[in-house]
Design a protein around this motif. Structure first.
Motif, PDB file in Angstrom:
ATOM      1  N   UNK A 176      97.606 106.317 -39.666  1.00  0.00           N
ATOM      2  CA  UNK A 176      96.950 105.743 -38.601  1.00  0.00           C
ATOM      3  C   UNK A 176      98.198 105.346 -37.457  1.00  0.00           C
ATOM      4  N   UNK A 177      97.601 105.453 -36.412  1.00  0.00           N
ATOM      5  CA  UNK A 177      98.857 105.234 -35.258  1.00  0.00           C
ATOM      6  C   UNK A 177      98.667 103.649 -35.102  1.00  0.00           C
ATOM      7  N   UNK A 235      84.093  98.677 -42.029  1.00  0.00           N
ATOM      8  CA  UNK A 235      82.861  99.492 -42.072  1.00  0.00           C
ATOM      9  C   UNK A 235      81.831  98.833 -41.237  1.00  0.00           C
ATOM     10  N   UNK A 236      81.765  97.678 -41.694  1.00  0.00           N
ATOM     11  CA  UNK A 236      80.712  96.591 -40.919  1.00  0.00           C
ATOM     12  C   UNK A 236      80.782  96.821 -39.295  1.00  0.00           C
ATOM     13  N   UNK A 237      82.172  96.287 -38.790  1.00  0.00           N
ATOM     14  CA  UNK A 237      82.456  96.216 -37.604  1.00  0.00           C
ATOM     15  C   UNK A 237      82.318  97.697 -36.794  1.00  0.00           C
ATOM     16  N   UNK A 252      88.159 105.296 -38.665  1.00  0.00           N
ATOM     17  CA  UNK A 252      86.754 105.496 -38.083  1.00  0.00           C
ATOM     18  C   UNK A 252      86.874 105.759 -36.609  1.00  0.00           C
ATOM     19  N   UNK A 253      87.931 105.914 -36.030  1.00  0.00           N
ATOM     20  CA  UNK A 253      88.192 106.246 -34.461  1.00  0.00           C
ATOM     21  C   UNK A 253      88.778 107.574 -34.430  1.00  0.00           C
ATOM     22  N   UNK A 254      88.795 108.332 -35.161  1.00  0.00           N
ATOM     23  CA  UNK A 254      89.087 109.877 -34.909  1.00  0.00           C
ATOM     24  C   UNK A 254      87.910 110.560 -34.572  1.00  0.00           C
ATOM     25  N   UNK A 295      77.692 113.175 -41.039  1.00  0.00           N
ATOM     26  CA  UNK A 295      77.603 111.565 -41.167  1.00  0.00           C
ATOM     27  C   UNK A 295      78.991 111.321 -41.609  1.00  0.00           C
ATOM     28  N   UNK A 296      79.430 109.861 -41.287  1.00  0.00           N
ATOM     29  CA  UNK A 296      80.695 109.575 -41.975  1.00  0.00           C
ATOM     30  C   UNK A 296      80.437 108.119 -42.690  1.00  0.00           C
ATOM     31  N   UNK A 297      81.092 107.999 -43.680  1.00  0.00           N
ATOM     32  CA  UNK A 297      81.173 106.982 -44.301  1.00  0.00           C
ATOM     33  C   UNK A 297      83.060 106.628 -44.609  1.00  0.00           C
ATOM     34  N   UNK A 298      83.146 105.063 -44.668  1.00  0.00           N
ATOM     35  CA  UNK A 298      84.504 104.586 -44.417  1.00  0.00           C
ATOM     36  C   UNK A 298      84.936 104.593 -46.001  1.00  0.00           C
TER      37      UNK A 298
END
Length: 557
Positions: A1-2, A58-60, A108-110, A126-129
């Protein structure tokens, strides 16, 4: 992660009141300096667990959190997403139904990568973390160890027609780097699974890899394409172990010293030529895995017998059993127990498996004439109080060890026999005078290792009546087994414990040795008069205590 992503997550957590400004600043600095993910740094600094922070993230970000260790991955999802996409975009497919593919992501930001995969696959996503480490472990589990590295290598190999020395050089450098990564992944996965051995065996139609976990060999999933890279893998291992990469006709032995997760790892390497290629065996020796006597699995009575034996000022103590059953670990634990500034302890070993502070340790080197027997001769000129001989392999070594015990030294060693009583008859068969053996031998101990039931999934076991009768189990006696969970890799077992029979010689038994009593007579006397218990009785008691299973009773004895 950058670093930018770390800043974004940091601000989200600050706004949500999950971190103080000082905590966020410290974590960002640490993440930037180490290259570690921001969330793992937060956990390492003690602000919370990684799972807690992932759930908050995940919640945020409006995603669900998935613990990949607990959740199964569907075969439909794996078929839907090729490994090259998994490897490149760092996403793990977990479920596919009604035209919707669910992928686990660590970032989650990619969004660009997410859109690329959706477009390339032509399906709704669809995505999950999930954590990056869980995703990496899932890729190894479902696609094979080193699958991402193998995929990148196959993608980066240019056509044979590609010309130019510079291009060829770049290709060779890239491939060499990838082979290094691949070998490191095989070793690190073995360490993660707490394996003691790695077996790599070339077959007619591919490559077989197995890890020995808790004493049992288990197949390792590997990508099919890895077979073509196996010669390069063998060469890399040989280079690490300082072996001759050009020699493929003779067996070779070497050693690798490396770090895994900041801890020293010693690896014994052995290669062996087969008709299908070279087989490689790696024995993983962890310095931090050293155990004390109290941790070995001795029941209180046997532990008291052993402690009484090693408190003797002189004599010989032998631990026996097959290879790989913890004999050396037991001897190291004995030495650690009596190691103090008032004693000089010298060992001669092949190899030196653990480093003991304050102990003089010698590595056998037969190529230059430094054998066990030769090492022992020289040790006695250095005024030792305690000696350890890694293994009694021949009568010459045994004779020197016994004579050292007779001249005021405490001697520890190992011997390959099946049981404690058999050790005595084996030494007599090697040609020793009975009076010398009876005067020097203090104790013999036979040892095996049984698997411990996983404490996370332990439950009562329904034992068939016929088996209960065979084992002598009363109807109301409860025994246990492991149901199988993620903590134990679905095996139901986690860790191992020593199974022992301990024979401390008394005067009557010494007289029996002088009279050349048989193995059966020695065992019978010990059971009647010395509270001697066999290996079967010891493992059965551990079964009744809920430490191990009925299955292990039969496997071990």
């Amino acid at each position: 992660m950058t670093h930018d992503r770390a800043g974004t997550i940091s601000q989200l957590f600050l706004d949500a009141g999950l971190l103080t400004p000082d905590q966020a600043s410290a974590a960002r600095t640490e993440a930037a300096g180490t290259g570690e993910s921001f969330i793992r740094v937060l956990a390492a600094l003690g602000y919370g667990t990684e799972e807690q922070f992932l759930k908050h993230l995940a919640r945020l970000t409006g995603l669900d959190y998935l613990n990949l260790k607990d959740g199964a991955v569907s075969s439909a999802a794996l078929e839907c997403m090729p490994l090259r996409f998994v490897s490149h975009y760092r996403m793990m497919p977990v479920d596919y139904r009604d035209g919707m593919l669910t992928v686990a992501v660590a970032d989650p930001f990619d969004l660009a990568g997410f859109d690329d995969v959706r477009s390339l696959l032509g399906v709704e996503l669809t995505r999950v973390l999930a954590s990056a480490s869980d995703i990496a472990e899932a890729v190894s589990r479902y696609y094979g160890v080193g699958a991402d590295t193998v995929t990148r290598m196959k993608q980066n190999i240019p056509p044979a027609a590609r010309a130019g020395k510079r291009a060829a050089s770049e290709e060779e450098t890239s491939e060499a780097t990838s082979i290094i990564t691949l070998v490191n992944q095989i070793i690190s996965e073995a360490v993660r699974q707490e394996a003691t051995d790695v077996h790599l065996e070339p077959l007619e139609d591919g490559l077989r890899a197995r890890y020995r976990i808790d004493g049992v060999l288990q197949d390792v999933s590997l990508p099919t394409a890895i077979a073509s890279l196996y010669p390069s893998i063998v060469s890399r291992i040989k280079i690490m172990a300082n072996l001759n990469i050009a020699e493929q006709r003779l067996p070779q032995d070497g050693r690798i010293r490396t770090l895994q997760n900041g801890k020293e790892l010693d690896i014994r390497v052995s290669t062996m030529p087969l008709v299908t290629g070279e087989a490689v065996h790696l024995r993983l020796l962890r310095q931090h895995f050293f155990l004390g006597l109290e941790q070995l699995g001795y029941l209180s009575r046997d532990l008291a017998v052993l402690e009484a034996a090693i408190a003797r000022p002189h004599g010989i103590i032998l631990v026996t059993g097959p290879t790989g059953n913890g004999k050396s670990t037991t001897l190291y634990a004995c030495l650690a127990k009596i190691n103090d500034p008032g004693r000089k302890i010298i060992t001669v070993e092949d190899p030196v498996e653990y480093r003991l502070k304050g102990v003089n340790q010698i590595q056998v080197q037969p190529k230059i004439g430094l054998t066990f027997a030769e090492g022992l001769r020289h040790i006695l000129r250095h005024d030792p109080d305690v000696l350890m001989v890694g293994e009694v392999r021949d009568s010459e070594t045994a004779e020197i060890a016994i004579r050292a015990a007779l001249t005021g030294h405490l001697v520890f060693s190992t011997l390959h026999t099946n049981d404690a009583a058999g050790t005595i008859t084996r030494l007599l068969d090697m040609g020793f005078e009975p009076f010398l053996l009876s005067s020097s031998l203090v104790m013999t101990s036979a040892q095996r290792l049984c698997r411990r039931i996983c404490t996370k999934c332990r439950e009562p076991e329904d034992v068939p009546e016929a088996l209960r009768q065979k084992l002598g189990l009363e109807p109301d006696v409860v025994v246990y087994h492991g149901r199988g969970c993620d903590a134990c890799g679905k095996s139901g077992y986690k860790g191992r414990e020593a199974v022992l029979e301990v024979l401390l010689l008394d005067d009557e038994l010494k007289d029996m040795i002088v009279k050349r009593a048989s193995e059966g007579e020695i065992a019978s006397y010990a059971r009647k008069n010395l509270q001697f218990r066999t290996l079967r009785e010891d493992v059965m008691e551990k079964c009744l205590r809920g430490v191990t299973t009925v299955e292990e009773v039969f496997r071990v004895t």
